[in-house]
Design a protein around this motif. Structure first.
Motif, PDB file in Angstrom:
ATOM      1  N   MET A  31      52.513  32.496  25.487  1.00  0.00           N
ATOM      2  CA  MET A  31      52.619  32.769  27.099  1.00  0.00           C
ATOM      3  C   MET A  31      53.059  33.978  27.366  1.00  0.00           C
ATOM      4  SD  MET A  31      54.847  30.468  29.252  1.00  0.00           S
ATOM      5  CE  MET A  31      55.265  30.465  30.899  1.00  0.00           C
ATOM      6  N   GLY A  32      53.944  34.763  26.673  1.00  0.00           N
ATOM      7  CA  GLY A  32      54.637  35.916  26.944  1.00  0.00           C
ATOM      8  C   GLY A  32      55.795  35.911  27.778  1.00  0.00           C
ATOM      9  N   ILE A  33      56.483  37.080  27.879  1.00  0.00           N
ATOM     10  CA  ILE A  33      57.706  37.230  28.746  1.00  0.00           C
ATOM     11  C   ILE A  33      57.246  37.319  30.058  1.00  0.00           C
ATOM     12  CG2 ILE A  33      57.950  39.617  28.603  1.00  0.00           C
ATOM     13  CD1 ILE A  33      60.733  37.050  28.820  1.00  0.00           C
ATOM     14  N   GLY A  34      55.908  38.038  30.491  1.00  0.00           N
ATOM     15  CA  GLY A  34      55.472  38.058  31.675  1.00  0.00           C
ATOM     16  C   GLY A  34      55.436  36.818  32.676  1.00  0.00           C
ATOM     17  N   PRO A  35      54.474  35.832  32.018  1.00  0.00           N
ATOM     18  CA  PRO A  35      54.375  34.822  32.813  1.00  0.00           C
ATOM     19  C   PRO A  35      55.535  33.688  32.784  1.00  0.00           C
ATOM     20  CG  PRO A  35      52.522  34.986  31.180  1.00  0.00           C
ATOM     21  CD  PRO A  35      53.471  36.063  30.704  1.00  0.00           C
ATOM     22  N   HIS A  36      56.565  33.983  31.613  1.00  0.00           N
ATOM     23  CA  HIS A  36      57.841  33.242  31.614  1.00  0.00           C
ATOM     24  C   HIS A  36      58.759  33.680  32.869  1.00  0.00           C
ATOM     25  CE1 HIS A  36      61.027  30.869  29.935  1.00  0.00           C
ATOM     26  NE2 HIS A  36      61.843  31.891  30.108  1.00  0.00           N
ATOM     27  N   ARG A  37      58.768  34.743  33.070  1.00  0.00           N
ATOM     28  CA  ARG A  37      59.526  35.573  34.073  1.00  0.00           C
ATOM     29  C   ARG A  37      58.930  35.212  35.350  1.00  0.00           C
ATOM     30  NH1 ARG A  37      63.211  39.906  35.107  1.00  0.00           N
ATOM     31  NH2 ARG A  37      63.557  39.554  37.372  1.00  0.00           N
ATOM     32  N   LYS A  38      57.786  34.949  35.552  1.00  0.00           N
ATOM     33  CA  LYS A  38      57.204  34.615  36.897  1.00  0.00           C
ATOM     34  C   LYS A  38      57.626  33.193  37.178  1.00  0.00           C
ATOM     35  CE  LYS A  38      52.850  34.803  39.519  1.00  0.00           C
ATOM     36  NZ  LYS A  38      51.613  34.970  39.287  1.00  0.00           N
ATOM     37  N   VAL A  39      57.525  32.263  36.150  1.00  0.00           N
ATOM     38  CA  VAL A  39      58.002  30.954  36.474  1.00  0.00           C
ATOM     39  C   VAL A  39      59.419  31.063  36.923  1.00  0.00           C
ATOM     40  CG1 VAL A  39      58.187  28.602  35.275  1.00  0.00           C
ATOM     41  CG2 VAL A  39      56.133  29.726  35.136  1.00  0.00           C
ATOM     42  N   CYS A  40      60.190  31.686  36.206  1.00  0.00           N
ATOM     43  CA  CYS A  40      61.699  31.415  36.531  1.00  0.00           C
ATOM     44  C   CYS A  40      62.212  32.199  37.528  1.00  0.00           C
ATOM     45  CB  CYS A  40      62.478  32.250  35.294  1.00  0.00           C
ATOM     46  SG  CYS A  40      62.542  31.565  33.752  1.00  0.00           S
ATOM     47  N   ASP A  41      61.507  33.272  38.009  1.00  0.00           N
ATOM     48  CA  ASP A  41      61.510  33.894  39.296  1.00  0.00           C
ATOM     49  C   ASP A  41      61.378  32.833  40.216  1.00  0.00           C
ATOM     50  OD1 ASP A  41      62.166  36.185  38.240  1.00  0.00           O
ATOM     51  OD2 ASP A  41      60.227  37.325  38.784  1.00  0.00           O
ATOM     52  N   GLY A  42      60.096  31.986  40.135  1.00  0.00           N
ATOM     53  CA  GLY A  42      59.860  30.957  41.245  1.00  0.00           C
ATOM     54  C   GLY A  42      60.779  29.786  41.504  1.00  0.00           C
ATOM     55  N   LYS A  88      61.579  48.900  23.687  1.00  0.00           N
ATOM     56  CA  LYS A  88      60.346  48.064  24.132  1.00  0.00           C
ATOM     57  C   LYS A  88      60.579  46.527  23.876  1.00  0.00           C
ATOM     58  CE  LYS A  88      57.343  47.956  20.240  1.00  0.00           C
ATOM     59  NZ  LYS A  88      56.024  47.271  19.964  1.00  0.00           N
ATOM     60  N   TRP A  89      59.884  45.810  24.701  1.00  0.00           N
ATOM     61  CA  TRP A  89      59.944  44.178  24.291  1.00  0.00           C
ATOM     62  C   TRP A  89      59.361  43.675  23.188  1.00  0.00           C
ATOM     63  CZ3 TRP A  89      63.135  40.924  26.887  1.00  0.00           C
ATOM     64  CH2 TRP A  89      63.211  39.617  26.814  1.00  0.00           C
ATOM     65  N   PHE A  90      59.963  42.961  22.291  1.00  0.00           N
ATOM     66  CA  PHE A  90      59.326  42.292  20.962  1.00  0.00           C
ATOM     67  C   PHE A  90      58.962  41.023  21.543  1.00  0.00           C
ATOM     68  CE2 PHE A  90      61.918  45.939  19.628  1.00  0.00           C
ATOM     69  CZ  PHE A  90      60.940  46.453  18.804  1.00  0.00           C
ATOM     70  N   ALA A  91      57.866  40.550  20.809  1.00  0.00           N
ATOM     71  CA  ALA A  91      57.348  39.261  20.955  1.00  0.00           C
ATOM     72  C   ALA A  91      58.427  38.126  20.583  1.00  0.00           C
ATOM     73  CB  ALA A  91      56.114  39.016  20.278  1.00  0.00           C
ATOM     74  N   GLY A  92      59.086  38.394  19.431  1.00  0.00           N
ATOM     75  CA  GLY A  92      60.188  37.366  18.909  1.00  0.00           C
ATOM     76  C   GLY A  92      61.062  37.154  20.280  1.00  0.00           C
ATOM     77  N   GLU A  93      61.632  38.185  20.970  1.00  0.00           N
ATOM     78  CA  GLU A  93      62.627  37.677  21.917  1.00  0.00           C
ATOM     79  C   GLU A  93      62.077  36.924  23.025  1.00  0.00           C
ATOM     80  OE1 GLU A  93      64.534  41.871  22.646  1.00  0.00           O
ATOM     81  OE2 GLU A  93      62.402  42.221  22.593  1.00  0.00           O
ATOM     82  N   THR A  94      60.778  36.613  23.229  1.00  0.00           N
ATOM     83  CA  THR A  94      60.304  35.786  24.182  1.00  0.00           C
ATOM     84  C   THR A  94      60.754  34.356  23.883  1.00  0.00           C
ATOM     85  OG1 THR A  94      58.449  37.183  24.769  1.00  0.00           O
ATOM     86  CG2 THR A  94      58.448  34.906  25.443  1.00  0.00           C
ATOM     87  N   MET A  95      60.670  33.864  22.497  1.00  0.00           N
ATOM     88  CA  MET A  95      61.160  32.755  22.163  1.00  0.00           C
ATOM     89  C   MET A  95      62.641  32.473  22.369  1.00  0.00           C
ATOM     90  SD  MET A  95      59.407  32.124  18.637  1.00  0.00           S
ATOM     91  CE  MET A  95      59.396  33.808  17.751  1.00  0.00           C
ATOM     92  N   SER A  96      63.520  33.249  22.299  1.00  0.00           N
ATOM     93  CA  SER A  96      65.127  33.189  22.467  1.00  0.00           C
ATOM     94  C   SER A  96      65.122  32.884  24.102  1.00  0.00           C
ATOM     95  CB  SER A  96      65.552  34.428  22.061  1.00  0.00           C
ATOM     96  OG  SER A  96      65.423  34.492  20.654  1.00  0.00           O
ATOM     97  N   VAL A  97      64.533  33.781  24.899  1.00  0.00           N
ATOM     98  CA  VAL A  97      64.284  33.681  26.429  1.00  0.00           C
ATOM     99  C   VAL A  97      63.977  32.298  26.795  1.00  0.00           C
ATOM    100  CG1 VAL A  97      63.947  34.539  28.467  1.00  0.00           C
ATOM    101  CG2 VAL A  97      64.478  36.284  26.821  1.00  0.00           C
ATOM    102  N   ALA A  98      63.083  31.736  26.227  1.00  0.00           N
ATOM    103  CA  ALA A  98      62.272  30.548  26.708  1.00  0.00           C
ATOM    104  C   ALA A  98      63.341  29.292  26.297  1.00  0.00           C
ATOM    105  CB  ALA A  98      61.061  30.264  25.826  1.00  0.00           C
TER     106      ALA A  98
END
Length: 79
Positions: A1-12, A43-53
Protein backbone atom coordinates in the motif's frame (compact mmCIF):
# COMPACT_ATOMS: atom_id res chain seq x y z
CA UNK A 1 0.00 0.00 0.00
CA UNK A 2 2.73 2.49 0.91
CA UNK A 3 2.62 5.55 3.14
CA UNK A 4 0.92 7.78 0.53
CA UNK A 5 -2.39 5.87 0.31
CA UNK A 6 -2.29 5.14 4.04
CA UNK A 7 -1.90 8.84 4.80
CA UNK A 8 -4.79 9.67 2.47
CA UNK A 9 -7.11 7.31 4.38
CA UNK A 10 -5.97 8.73 7.72
CA UNK A 11 -6.54 12.28 6.46
CA UNK A 12 -10.05 11.26 5.44
CA UNK A 13 -10.69 10.04 8.98
CA UNK A 14 -9.46 13.33 10.43
CA UNK A 15 -6.51 11.83 12.30
CA UNK A 16 -4.25 14.81 11.70
CA UNK A 17 -6.82 17.53 12.30
CA UNK A 18 -7.45 19.45 15.49
CA UNK A 19 -10.77 18.40 17.03
CA UNK A 20 -13.24 21.18 17.71
CA UNK A 21 -14.74 19.45 20.73
CA UNK A 22 -12.03 20.46 23.20
CA UNK A 23 -10.48 23.89 22.84
CA UNK A 24 -7.02 23.11 24.21
CA UNK A 25 -6.48 19.86 22.29
CA UNK A 26 -3.71 19.78 19.71
CA UNK A 27 -3.71 18.26 16.25
CA UNK A 28 -2.21 14.82 15.87
CA UNK A 29 0.78 13.67 13.89
CA UNK A 30 0.26 11.34 10.97
CA UNK A 31 3.64 10.99 9.27
CA UNK A 32 4.20 11.09 5.52
CA UNK A 33 7.21 11.23 3.22
CA UNK A 34 7.06 15.04 3.22
CA UNK A 35 6.71 15.15 7.01
CA UNK A 36 9.85 13.05 7.50
CA UNK A 37 11.90 15.12 5.06
CA UNK A 38 10.72 18.36 6.68
CA UNK A 39 11.40 17.18 10.25
CA UNK A 40 14.34 14.81 9.93
CA UNK A 41 15.90 15.57 6.53
CA UNK A 42 15.69 11.86 5.70
CA UNK A 43 13.78 9.87 3.12
CA UNK A 44 10.94 7.55 4.03
CA UNK A 45 11.82 3.86 4.26
CA UNK A 46 9.28 1.17 3.35
CA UNK A 47 9.67 -0.54 6.73
CA UNK A 48 8.39 2.58 8.49
CA UNK A 49 5.03 2.20 6.79
CA UNK A 50 4.35 -1.01 8.73
CA UNK A 51 4.94 0.75 12.04
CA UNK A 52 2.66 3.63 11.09
CA UNK A 53 -0.05 1.24 9.84
CA UNK A 54 -0.41 -0.29 13.32
CA UNK A 55 -0.27 3.05 15.12
CA UNK A 56 3.37 2.90 16.16
CA UNK A 57 6.35 5.00 15.14
CA UNK A 58 5.72 8.71 14.76
CA UNK A 59 1.92 8.41 14.92
CA UNK A 60 0.49 10.63 17.64
CA UNK A 61 -3.27 10.97 17.97
CA UNK A 62 -5.44 11.93 20.90
CA UNK A 63 -8.24 9.82 22.36
CA UNK A 64 -10.80 12.22 20.88
CA UNK A 65 -9.26 11.87 17.41
CA UNK A 66 -9.31 8.09 17.75
CA UNK A 67 -12.95 8.21 18.86
CA UNK A 68 -13.84 10.36 15.82
CA UNK A 69 -12.01 7.99 13.47
CA UNK A 70 -13.83 4.96 14.88
CA UNK A 71 -17.14 6.81 14.58
CA UNK A 72 -16.31 7.76 10.97
CA UNK A 73 -15.58 4.13 10.11
CA UNK A 74 -18.86 3.16 11.77
CA UNK A 75 -20.70 5.76 9.67
CA UNK A 76 -18.92 4.59 6.47
CA UNK A 77 -16.34 7.39 6.41
CA UNK A 78 -18.64 10.40 6.72
CA UNK A 79 -17.05 12.15 9.66
Amino acid sequence: MGIGPHRKVCDGLGLDKKPVLISNEVSGTMPSEEWKIRNFKQKWFAGETMSVAIGQGAVAITPVQLMRAIAAIRRMGNW
